[in-house]
Every structure is written in structure tokens, then in C-alpha cells.
Enzyme design. Structure first.
Site, mmCIF file in Angstrom:
data_model
loop_
_atom_site.group_PDB
_atom_site.id
_atom_site.type_symbol
_atom_site.label_atom_id
_atom_site.label_comp_id
_atom_site.label_asym_id
_atom_site.label_seq_id
_atom_site.Cartn_x
_atom_site.Cartn_y
_atom_site.Cartn_z
ATOM 1 N N ASP A 192 31.165 32.606 46.708
ATOM 2 C CA ASP A 192 30.265 33.158 47.740
ATOM 3 C C ASP A 192 30.167 34.687 47.720
ATOM 4 O OD1 ASP A 192 32.870 33.313 48.706
ATOM 5 O OD2 ASP A 192 32.339 32.905 50.780
ATOM 6 N N ALA A 235 40.098 34.422 39.806
ATOM 7 C CA ALA A 235 41.016 34.253 40.935
ATOM 8 C C ALA A 235 42.095 33.210 40.642
ATOM 9 C CB ALA A 235 40.232 33.875 42.186
ATOM 10 N N ASP A 294 35.502 35.280 36.149
ATOM 11 C CA ASP A 294 35.910 35.451 37.540
ATOM 12 C C ASP A 294 37.217 34.675 37.662
ATOM 13 O OD1 ASP A 294 36.296 35.595 40.220
ATOM 14 O OD2 ASP A 294 34.319 34.856 40.802
HETATM 15 C C1 LIG Z 1 38.579 34.714 46.304
HETATM 16 C C2 LIG Z 1 37.621 34.799 45.221
HETATM 17 C C3 LIG Z 1 36.787 35.920 45.080
HETATM 18 C C4 LIG Z 1 36.782 37.075 46.058
HETATM 19 O O1 LIG Z 1 38.022 37.621 46.232
HETATM 20 P P1 LIG Z 1 38.505 38.300 47.621
HETATM 21 O O2 LIG Z 1 39.872 38.761 47.301
HETATM 22 O O3 LIG Z 1 38.466 37.244 48.664
HETATM 23 O O4 LIG Z 1 37.577 39.406 47.920
HETATM 24 C C5 LIG Z 1 35.900 35.921 44.032
HETATM 25 N N1 LIG Z 1 35.817 34.884 43.183
HETATM 26 C C6 LIG Z 1 36.594 33.796 43.291
HETATM 27 C C7 LIG Z 1 36.462 32.680 42.317
HETATM 28 C C8 LIG Z 1 37.513 33.704 44.319
HETATM 29 O O5 LIG Z 1 38.271 32.604 44.450
#
Ligand SMILES: *Cc1c(COP(=O)(O)O)cnc(C)c1O
Length: 458
Positions: free
Chosen positions: A125, A217, A215
């Protein structure tokens, strides 16, 4: 007798949580305008809103905090983190930021212009928000199977390379600043992406001269799933797998609050010195000087330790087993969920749990409110509220899936908490016929409305 499994750690500190009555919760959620984000932490018994920044740090991380060097420029802690990033991801340049979306802001400021197209697998998001805020388009190229919740396939978060190539053919190269591959695919239910898919995506990107951004995370969980599900990787260490994943990437953004298991932090890293220089000015403008970005020295120290510790198999195994434990209980109770269980969360399939509720009344949100009323458990909607309105037509977007995500913070709750969660879900499921009306919006903002939205009963 074979010994059962146990976690590879013991608990050194506890934090009390408090139960409440249903009448109290009814008042609190009304005062919160039926937005679970607006509840006070103390009004929640088991908090599954997110696992982001809510994990429990190790004693190694807590002691690393004390080593933090808070020099404005050139802090020792920056170099310690730089060493860990180079070693683990093989990325020569990085900029610390206060969290993942800040990393997106910095790198997208250097890369995206109005009218650009960014293909990817179900953009997160904040990622989509940062793209659309720049009047660019987040083009979803996820495999169609990701939307079939009861389909059990090992890598359900993948990008459809055929869709990706179609996008590369349709739009001129100058309009595609990068392809964004999210590992694991959070929006599709914490589902992983295979090494094969990462490799093929990278090859396609290279063929068309487009950089690949990971990306990241939940990069470590993704590596765990590659190890446990993809042929040829069973004997490799998590660190070896992570290293290979990133040989295919040109850029990475990361929210360190997930697999880094820190309370705050993130970074963007890249191979290109030119891009690093370009992004640096935005880091200074939005985050802070190049060697701290949005982070304190102590936070960089704790992250360096966290990145190392949480790319070890045992830590990931404990975490993912607990999520699966909850998933298996829910399956036993017949509650429809995204299968197989994801790495960090369980996703209840709200459309199948509440089939009679019209989508205009926000099905997953309604389910989330019911679960809170039932037991003080807070999940989060991954559905049409999160999907925002179409930037052109301003109509509500209704995604294929209406999910209620129950994110399990790392090392915070025990299996007994999982049993309570499952029982509460069952109670809501058993009375699903009585849940016949949902919610309407009374206040919203144009981008990322879910954080501040206000609702009322229909
Ligand atoms: C959490 C997340 C983000 C954003 O990170 P924040 O630390 O919440 O700003 C972006 N991409 C993915 C896949 C995430 O899980």
C-alpha cells in the site's frame, strides 16, 4: 518418544496485557469510528494489527543499543550496518531511512516522473501510494492463482512474467523506471516468490533494459520458503539464499521493522553509484544526513545485529511454525483462509466467511470489527478500504480478495495466545449468519485512507 518442537530462545522480560468486557469494546470501537487503527493499544488484548516494529528484540540487539555511536556524520554504527548490508545483500551503496516508506520516498523521488508505469506483483500500500502520489501507475502483474484462496501452491506471490513482458512491450522503456518485485508478497497474503521467478523476472528486466527493485520487507521469510519449498535449495543456508536473491536485483528498499526485528528503521540500497548520488540529495532533504538517514546510531546497531540473527534458519523456523500453528487450528475449525499459511500472518477470507454482505459495506473491515468485539483481538483489513479509490474515476476499488490479516509479531505471543485467537475466530464464524450489515464511510483522505478513515454502521 520423539521430543516435540520448542522455540530456540527463552523469555527474559514480560509485558502485561489486559482483558476487557464486550460492553467496553463496543464503546471503544464506536469512539474509534470503527477504525481499528484508532483504538488505543490498551484497549486490545492480542494485537495482530501488524508485525511491523512490534517484534521482540533479542538480548544481542538490546545490548547493541548501548554501543550506538550518535555522531552526526560517519558514526561507527553506520559503518557496522553498512558492513552487514554489503555482506548479506551484496549491495555496495545504501542510505538509511526511518522506515520502508521513507526508503520508497527517497528512491522514487530520484526515479519516478508523472505518467511512468511501475509493473510488479501486488505493490504494497505505501509503495502504491508513493507511486500514485507522483501520478505514476502501479501496474499489477501478479499471477492469477494468487487470488484463489484455497489453492495450495508453494509460491503464490509470484509475478506473471508473461504479463510483465506484455507491459515492457506496451510501454516505452523511458516510461518504466523499474520493475518492483515484493518478497514475500504481502498484499497477496504473505506469499513467497521462488528463486526461479526472481531469476526469470531479472532476465526479462535485463532483456528490456529495466532495473529490478526488490521490495524486501520480508526477504528472510522468502528465503526460508525457498529453502523449504524449492528444489535445489534445501541444503543451502538462509544467508546463501538471500545472497543469491540479491544478485538479481539492482535496487532494494526495505522496512527493517519486519524481518530486521527492530522497532524502527529501513534503508534503500543499490548497485549504481550514479543512482546513489541522485538519491542522496533526497535522503538529506527528507530523512537526514547520509550516514544516519532517519535512524539513531543505536537503532542502526540493533538493525545490524537483527539482520544477522534473523537470517538464521532457527529464528525463522520458530516464527513461521507459530503462524502455521494458528493456520492449522483455523483449518481444523473450517474457517476459510488464504492457503497455505503465509510467513508472518494468517489471512481470513472474509468474502467466504460473510458471503451475504455486499462488498459496498466493506466485508473484511466488518469481520475485523466482529473479531475485536468478540475477544479484543485486533487484525487489519486488506480489502477495499485499503485499495483506495481509483485515482482517475474516484470510484471505490474492489479487489478480488477481501482479507482480514492477523499478523503475528515475532517472538511476542505464545501458542496459548494462538489458541485464543483461533477460538475467537471460530465464535465469529459460528455466528456468521447473524452478521448481515456492514459499514459506510463518513470521512476519508485521497491516498492511504485506511489509516485515518472514519466509518459508521449501515
Ligand atoms: C511494511 C512494508 C513497506 C513499508 O514499510 P514501513 O516501514 O511500514 O514504512 C513496504 N513494502 C512492504 C512489502 C512492506 O511489508
Amino acid at each position: 518418544m520423539q521430543l516435540p518442537y520448542c522455540e530456540p530462545y527463552k523469555i527474559k522480560m514480560t509485558e502485561p496485557i489486559r482483558n476487557s468486557t464486550r460492553a467496553e469494546r463496543e464503546g471503544w470501537i464506536r469512539d474509534a469510528k470503527y477504525n481499528l487503527f484508532k483504538l488505543h493499544g490498551d484497549q486490545v488484548l492480542i494485537d495482530l494489527l501488524t508485525d511491523s516494529g512490534t517484534g521482540s528484540m533479542s538480548d544481542g540487539q538490546w545490548s547493541a543499543l548501548m554501543r550506538g555511536d550518535e555522531s552526526y556524520a560517519g558514526a561507527r554504527s553506520y559503518y557496522r550496518l553498512k558492513e552487514a548490508i554489503e555482506r548479506i545483500f551484496g549491495m555496495p551503496y545504501f542510505l538509511p531511512t526511518h522506515q520502508g516508506r521513507a526508503a520508497e520516498n527517497v528512491i522514487f523521488s530520484a526515479m519516478i516522473k508523472e505518467g511512468d508505469i511501475l509493473p510488479g506483483n501486488s505493490h504494497f500500500d505505501t509503495t502504491k501510494g508513493h507511486i500514485e502520489f507522483r501520478r505514476a501507475v502501479a501496474l499489477d502483474c501478479t499471477i492469477d492463482d494468487a487470488a484463489k484462496t484455497d489453492l495450495e501452491i508453494p509460491f503464490k506471490g509470484e509475478i506473471d512474467v508473461t504479463k510483465l513482458e506484455a507491459a515492457f512491450k506496451k510501454y516505452p522503456k523511458e516510461k518504466i523506471p523499474c520493475c518492483i518485485l515484493t518478497v514475500t508478497n504481502n498484499t497477496a497474503g504473505g506469499q513467497p516468490v521462488s528463486m526461479k521467478n526472481i531469476r526469470e523476472t531479472a532476465e526479462m528486466c535485463r532483456k528490456y533494459g529495466i532495473p529490478l527493485l526488490l521490495d524486501s520487507a520480508r526477504f528472510a521469510q522468502n528465503a526460508y520458503f525457498i529453502k523449504t519449498r524449492e528444489k535445489g535449495y534445501e541444503n543451502k543456508t538462509i544467508k546463501e539464499i538471500v545472497h543469491e536473491m540479491y544478485t538479481y536485483a539492482d535496487i532494494m528498499t526495505i522496512s527493517a521493522k519486519k524481518d530486521g526485528v527492530v522497532n524502527m528503521g529501513g534503508f534503500v540500497a543499490m548497485r549504481s553509484e550514479e543512482l546513489f548520488r541522485k538519491a542522496s540529495q533526497f535522503n538529506i532533504m527528507f530523512e537526514g544526513y547520509l550516514t544516519y538517514g532517519g535512524m539513531s546510531g543505536r537503532d542502526m546497531e540493533a538493525l545490524a545485529v537483527g539482520l544477522d540473527e534473523n537470517t538464521e534458519f532457527d529464528q525463522l523456523d520458530a516464527r513461521i511454525r507459530q503462524v502455521k500453528f494458528l493456520g492449522d487450528l483455523l483449518e481444523e475449525y473450517g474457517i476459510p483462509c488464504q492457503r497455505p499459511s503465509g510467513g508472518h500472518a494468517i489471512f481470513l477470507d472474509a468474502k467466504r466467511i460473510l458471503p451475504n454482505l455486499p462488498k459496498e459495506q466493506f466485508i473484511a473491515q466488518t469481520l475485523g470489527i466482529e473479531l475485536y468485539l468478540e475477544a479484543g483481538i485486533r487484525g487489519v483489513e486488506i480489502g477495499s478500504i485499503l485499495a483506495d479509490r481509483d485515482p482517475e474515476t474516484r470510484e471505490n476499488r474492489y479487489p478480488a480478495l477481501e482479507l482480514l490479516r492477523l499478523a503475528i509479531p515475532a517472538r511476542v505471543y505464545t501458542d496459548n495466545h494462538m489458541r485464543v485467537i483461533a477460538a475467537a475466530c471460530k465464535n465469529v464464524f459460528d455466528r456468521r449468519e447473524t452478521i448481515t450489515s456492514g459499514y459506510k464511510i463518513t470521512y476519508e483522505v485521497p491516498i492511504m485512507r485506511h489509516f485515518t478513515i472514519e466509518l459508521d454502521k449501515m
